[in-house]
Design an enzyme around this catalytic site. Structure first.
Site, PDB file in Angstrom:
ATOM      1  N   LYS A 281       0.864  -1.184   0.000  1.00 34.09           N
ATOM      2  CA  LYS A 281       0.000   0.000   0.000  1.00 34.09           C
ATOM      3  C   LYS A 281       0.899   1.231   0.000  1.00 34.09           C
ATOM      4  CE  LYS A 281      -4.284   1.594   0.272  1.00 34.09           C
ATOM      5  NZ  LYS A 281      -5.088   1.323   1.480  1.00 34.09           N
ATOM      6  N   HIS A 282       0.705   2.098  -0.955  1.00 35.44           N
ATOM      7  CA  HIS A 282       1.499   3.319  -1.081  1.00 35.44           C
ATOM      8  C   HIS A 282       3.000   3.021  -1.042  1.00 35.44           C
ATOM      9  CE1 HIS A 282      -2.012   5.793  -1.180  1.00 35.44           C
ATOM     10  NE2 HIS A 282      -2.391   5.467   0.032  1.00 35.44           N
ATOM     11  N   ASN A 427      13.014   5.556   7.333  1.00 33.03           N
ATOM     12  CA  ASN A 427      13.623   4.536   8.185  1.00 33.03           C
ATOM     13  C   ASN A 427      12.709   3.313   8.261  1.00 33.03           C
ATOM     14  OD1 ASN A 427      16.089   5.729   9.154  1.00 33.03           O
ATOM     15  ND2 ASN A 427      14.844   7.150  10.340  1.00 33.03           N
ATOM     16  N   HIS A 526      14.538   5.460  -0.534  1.00 32.65           N
ATOM     17  CA  HIS A 526      13.857   6.758  -0.462  1.00 32.65           C
ATOM     18  C   HIS A 526      12.921   6.948  -1.651  1.00 32.65           C
ATOM     19  CE1 HIS A 526      17.541   7.518   2.031  1.00 32.65           C
ATOM     20  NE2 HIS A 526      16.575   7.940   2.828  1.00 32.65           N
TER      21      HIS A 526
END
Length: 526
Positions: A281-282, A427, A526
């Protein structure tokens, strides 16, 4: 409204990829089109009984220098570049006959340099000169000349000729493909040659100029948000087993976010050997589990975070069976389901849910993510390029730093959690037990907060943290993360190590009786 078409009276064929060229030439000859050709292509046509003239007959000059020079001649390039109504007189003066159709694709440079035994000399010899020159000439003169580089376009060409000739729009499209072909080809050469400028046997890591060539696969409804435009471009010769080349089985049109999340889910699930399920999800995994079969793997992955699984992307590393498909459709709303293949008896089940997008990605190598040699990230005015992040870490490569060693079960779970952490936004903290994620904390500025979120997710799902292991994508800068993990019941930790306070962190693990393994590598994402 009638469409203006230009007939073809004379064609030149010279191809490295001979897929379909004999049948194409046979049908061209059947339409009384004069065929010219060179070298191996001419031989292939003659062997098939197709009438063809050697280019050397047209130029009045033999192929020389082992074929390096054969088409670089005014009778060829004048025939391609001559403009109707403008250059007729000069063509007549020099006895240059028009060439109306060019079928060319280039020496297989990329395939040549990909061979482990390819020498510098072999690579240079596979740099095509006459081919690109003819393609550019024909493409420039597309007002009169049709140029085709891809065997996939032969059917369209033949259909057009049967209707009297190619249209202006077709010739423009063919010309654009020709320039794309030569641009990609020159890019391949540049990418290979520039790192070898100083030493052909010891190339530099990065080329001085970076070239990308991708083909438009689909225009998307919009990008990440409705006010942004979006499209999918695919690398040439992209392999199977990836989202970009997956077979669309059914469902609504795929969105930008669907594709991005599906890629994250598929690349994560592929790193596991046993049957596994990943729910994303996302861009973050919200549930990951392995089991003896797909249904059990899905059931366990869903149980990790049912709330986030709603509207998620579900990926499997085995062909999807009807039983698992039925359970998914009964239990939850899902945006995309993807697997190496979809069982025939599962298709009618999905057909009842026409909005569910279903992809069959093709078989992949168990336990290994796709080898995407390079990854890219756009920044304003530039492009960040890096090696793809892969990790085939084994238990033998881990470094035990605590007094207590993990049990075999803990060690297996540590490796499982480590693989998942590689696909979680930094993180990243992953709690896992018995080959199932128990809680995942993602994308936080503080590693301690990520750990708290992982515990919160476990609590929401009613999963038990005590006895679980923890993976961290980067080192713990302070012992507080270990203290918090111990208070939650974590019994073993896997992390890169490398902090200035590693000794304090290890001491904290020992105080709590935890096992701790260092990997020596991190997985920022990232």
């Amino acid at each position: 409204m009638s469409v203006s078409r230009l007939p073809v009276r004379r064609a030149l064929l010279s191809v490295s990829d001979k897929t379909g060229v004999v049948e194409l030439a046979r049908q061209l000859a059947a339409q009384n089109i004069e065929l010219l050709s060179t070298g191996g292509t001419a031989k292939a046509l003659r062997d098939a009984g197709v009438p063809v003239r050697d280019v050397s007959e047209i130029t009045g000059f033999p192929e020389i220098m082992d074929g390096r020079v054969k088409t670089l001649h005014p009778n060829i390039h004048g025939g391609l570049l001559g403009r109707s109504g403008t250059d007729d007189a000069v063509m007549a003066e020099h006895s240059i006959a028009p060439i109306d159709l060019l079928i060319v694709n280039l020496y297989p440079f990329a395939a040549t340099v990909a061979r482990p035994d390819c020498s510098y000399e072999d690579a240079v010899e596979n740099i095509d000169i006459g081919g690109p020159a003819m393609l550019r000439a024909a493409a420039k003169n597309h007002a009169r000349v049709s140029v085709v580089v891809n065997p996939a376009d032969y059917p369209e060409l033949l259909e057009a000729l049967q209707q009297g000739g190619t249209t202006e729009a077709q010739r423009r499209a063919f010309a654009a493909k020709a320039y794309a072909h030569t641009a990609a080809y020159d890019g391949q050469i540049t990418q290979w040659l520039s790192p070898r400028a100083n030493d052909p046997d010891t190339p530099e890591t990065w080329p001085h100029t970076f070239n990308l060539s991708l083909d438009l696969a689909s225009t998307l409804r919009y990008g990440e948000n409705p006010h942004q435009r979006g499209a999918l471009y695919v690398e040439k010769n992209a392999p199977s087993g990836i989202v970009a080349t997956a077979r669309f089985v059914q469902g609504k049109e795929l969105s930008y976010n669907n594709l991005a999340d599906a890629d994250a889910a598929l690349e994560c699930v592929k790193v596991f050997d046993a049957p596994a399920c990943v729910i994303v999800k996302h861009a973050n995994p919200c549930g990951v589990a392995g089991a003896d079969n797909l249904l059990a793997a899905y059931d366990r992955a869903y149980a990790v975070d049912p709330t986030s699984a709603f509207g998620g992307i579900i990926a499997f590393n085995r062909p999807l069976d009807a039983g698992t498909a039925a359970e998914i459709l009964k239990r939850q709303f899902v945006e995309v389901v993807l697997a190496p293949d979809i069982a025939a008896d599962a298709l009618p089940l999905f057909a009842k849910k026409p909005n569910v997008r279903v992809l069959a990605c093709g078989q992949t190598r168990a336990g290994q993510s796709s080898v995407a040699a390079l990854e890219f990230k756009r920044i304003a005015g530039g492009l960040l390029v890096q090696d793809a992040d892969t990790d085939a870490l084994t238990a033998a490569e881990l470094n035990l730093v605590s007094k207590r060693a993990p049990t075999p079960t803990e060690l297996s779970d540590l490796l499982f959690a480590w693989k998942v952490a590689m696909f979680v936004k930094s993180n990243a903290i992953v709690y896992a037990k018995d080959q199932q994620t128990v809680g995942i904390g993602a994308g936080q500025m503080s590693r301690v907060v990520s750990a708290k979120i992982a515990g919160l997710k476990a609590e929401e799902a009613g999963l038990i943290v005590p006895g679980s292991v923890m993976a961290s994508d980067a080192f713990f800068p302070f012992r507080d993360g270990i203290d918090a993990a111990a208070n939650a019941g974590i019994v073993a930790v896997i992390q890169p190590g490398g902090s200035m306070r590693d000794a304090e962190v290890i001491a904290a693990a020992d105080e709590h009786g935890m096992a701790m393994m260092f990997t020596g590598r991190r997985h920022f994402r990232h």
